[in-house]
Scaffold this active site. Structure first.
Site, PDB file in Angstrom:
ATOM      1  N   LYS A   1       0.849  -1.207   0.000  1.00  0.00           N
ATOM      2  CA  LYS A   1       0.000   0.000   0.000  1.00  0.00           C
ATOM      3  C   LYS A   1       0.868   1.233   0.000  1.00  0.00           C
ATOM      4  O   LYS A   1       2.016   1.224   0.424  1.00  0.00           O
ATOM      5  CB  LYS A   1      -0.933   0.016   1.213  1.00  0.00           C
ATOM      6  CG  LYS A   1      -0.260   0.019   2.598  1.00  0.00           C
ATOM      7  CD  LYS A   1       0.164   1.356   3.144  1.00  0.00           C
ATOM      8  CE  LYS A   1       0.851   1.235   4.506  1.00  0.00           C
ATOM      9  NZ  LYS A   1       1.611   2.420   4.911  1.00  0.00           N
TER      10      LYS A   1
ATOM     11  N   ASP B   1      -2.471  -1.751  10.155  1.00  0.00           N
ATOM     12  CA  ASP B   1      -2.567  -1.757   8.684  1.00  0.00           C
ATOM     13  C   ASP B   1      -3.028  -3.107   8.125  1.00  0.00           C
ATOM     14  O   ASP B   1      -3.227  -3.229   6.917  1.00  0.00           O
ATOM     15  CB  ASP B   1      -1.198  -1.443   8.063  1.00  0.00           C
ATOM     16  CG  ASP B   1      -0.788   0.006   8.241  1.00  0.00           C
ATOM     17  OD1 ASP B   1      -1.624   0.825   8.674  1.00  0.00           O
ATOM     18  OD2 ASP B   1       0.376   0.316   7.938  1.00  0.00           O
TER      19      ASP B   1
HETATM   20  O1  C5P Z   1      -0.500  -1.332  14.807  1.00  0.00           O
HETATM   21  P1  C5P Z   1       0.940  -1.567  14.538  1.00  0.00           P
HETATM   22  O2  C5P Z   1       1.491  -2.720  15.327  1.00  0.00           O
HETATM   23  O3  C5P Z   1       1.280  -1.699  13.081  1.00  0.00           O
HETATM   24  O4  C5P Z   1       1.684  -0.283  15.011  1.00  0.00           O
HETATM   25  C1  C5P Z   1       3.089  -0.233  15.146  1.00  0.00           C
HETATM   26  C2  C5P Z   1       3.466   0.950  16.002  1.00  0.00           C
HETATM   27  O5  C5P Z   1       3.194   2.163  15.281  1.00  0.00           O
HETATM   28  C3  C5P Z   1       2.702   1.083  17.285  1.00  0.00           C
HETATM   29  O6  C5P Z   1       3.323   0.359  18.313  1.00  0.00           O
HETATM   30  C4  C5P Z   1       2.743   2.573  17.542  1.00  0.00           C
HETATM   31  O7  C5P Z   1       3.998   2.935  18.078  1.00  0.00           O
HETATM   32  C5  C5P Z   1       2.694   3.152  16.147  1.00  0.00           C
HETATM   33  N1  C5P Z   1       1.310   3.512  15.737  1.00  0.00           N
HETATM   34  C6  C5P Z   1       0.689   4.610  16.302  1.00  0.00           C
HETATM   35  N2  C5P Z   1      -0.579   4.940  15.919  1.00  0.00           N
HETATM   36  C7  C5P Z   1      -1.220   4.237  14.969  1.00  0.00           C
HETATM   37  C8  C5P Z   1      -0.607   3.121  14.358  1.00  0.00           C
HETATM   38  C9  C5P Z   1       0.667   2.785  14.762  1.00  0.00           C
HETATM   39  O8  C5P Z   1       1.275   5.274  17.150  1.00  0.00           O
HETATM   40  N3  C5P Z   1      -2.436   4.597  14.607  1.00  0.00           N
END
Ligand code: C5P
Length: 299
Positions: free
Chosen positions: A10, A137
């Site tokens: 993406k 994501d």
């Molecule tokens: O959800 P995911 O594990 O992909 O997110 C990875 C990191 O990115 C999270 O631990 C956080 O630090 C950051 N993040 C965030 N806000 C979001 C998505 C991700 O702060 N909406």
């Protein structure tokens, strides 16, 4: 007996980021567009859970339970009370730690593949719920096309797209950690009032019309200053793509992959060629979007 799922990368055509929430995540207005760079995830029954990976970046892919593909198999098996006894093989074409949801793609791909292999019969709603548990994501990797993600990015509304958009992607010599980029965003925005993230109406209209000039005028990424702060050389890549005639140049998601919107495939090829010889990036790829979400292609 095995099952193979193809799953797209993406690019975020808009990434509006709100203030950090009490849980550490950030509320987003995240406009995702799936593009035609793909990983293929194959699952085969095995004595125990095992992950292997092939591709140019394979040495950077974790093969333990931190891999989202492994976590997806464990999550679905746990819900069905079975062992996640499966060999997951990832044929990786999406850049690793690049801001193109490569890890999320493998999570969504493995989930769909295991569901088919085990005939687990998960509904779309259950698959999406598991994806949301795996990462912000991951639901979009399952769905593909174009979508607005709100909440931490996991609550999706499908968007209409009226044409094909042509992109060039420049992969950097090293990755960027998504949490580190969000931390840098927090640091850079200390003491500044951060507005609620909202999707741009102009951008949604440009997508719906399939109009590359209007889309170019509307793209934005609130994480870009943070990515550039951690990886200043990216400014040179963005400038090289703009000088080569790209309609828009931006960091993809948390980076460090940079994305360039072109008017047509010929212009994309020209931008790609110039970027390749610019010495400002590791590899350059062209891809168009929207692309379909995770799809079973063999089994
Ligand atoms: O959800 P995911 O594990 O992909 O997110 C990875 C990191 O990115 C999270 O631990 C956080 O630090 C950051 N993040 C965030 N806000 C979001 C998505 C991700 O702060 N909406």
């Amino acid at each position: 007996m095995s099952v193979t799922v193809r799953v797209p990368a993406k690019v975020n055509v808009q990434l509006a980021v709100g203030a950090a929430r009490p849980d550490g995540f950030h509320d987003l207005a995240n406009v995702f567009l799936a593009v035609g760079l793909h990983d293929e995830v194959t699952v085969t029954p095995a004595d125990e859970l095992r992950v292997t990976c092939e591709g140019p970046d394979a040495d950077q892919v974790p093969l333990d339970v931190t891999n989202l593909a492994a976590r997806a198999a464990i999550a679905l098996a746990g819900r069905r009370g079975i062992e996640p006894a499966v060999h997951i093989h990832i044929a990786k074409d999406i850049p690793v730690a690049g801001g193109m949801a490569g890890g999320s793609a493998d999570g969504a791909g493995a989930l769909l593949a295991c569901d088919a292999l085990w005939q687990a019969g998960a509904s779309r709603a259950e698959l999406l719920a598991i994806c949301a548990e795996l990462g912000s994501d991951v639901p979009f990797s399952l769905v593909g096309g174009a979508a607005l993600g709100t909440g931490r990015g996991e609550q999706l509304r499908t968007l209409e797209v009226g044409g094909t958009f042509h992109w060039v992607f420049a992969m950097a010599g090293r990755g960027l950690s998504t949490p580190a980029v969000f931390r840098e965003f927090d640091r850079l925005s200390e003491g500044i009032g951060i507005p609620e993230p909202v999707a741009s109406e102009e951008l949604l209209r440009a997508l719906a019309k399939g109009d590359p000039d209007a889309l170019a005028a509307a793209v934005s990424n609130d994480l870009q200053p943070a990515a550039l702060s951690l990886f200043p050389e990216l400014a040179g890549t963005l400038a090289a793509g703009t000088a080569a005639g790209a309609l828009a140049a931006l960091v993809s998601g948390s980076g460090p992959t940079t994305a360039f919107l072109a008017r047509d495939p010929e212009s994309a090829a020209k931008v790609a060629e110039t970027l390749r010889s610019s010495g400002t990036c590791r590899t350059v790829r062209t891809a168009s979007g929207p692309a379909a979400g995770a799809t079973v292609i063999g089994g």
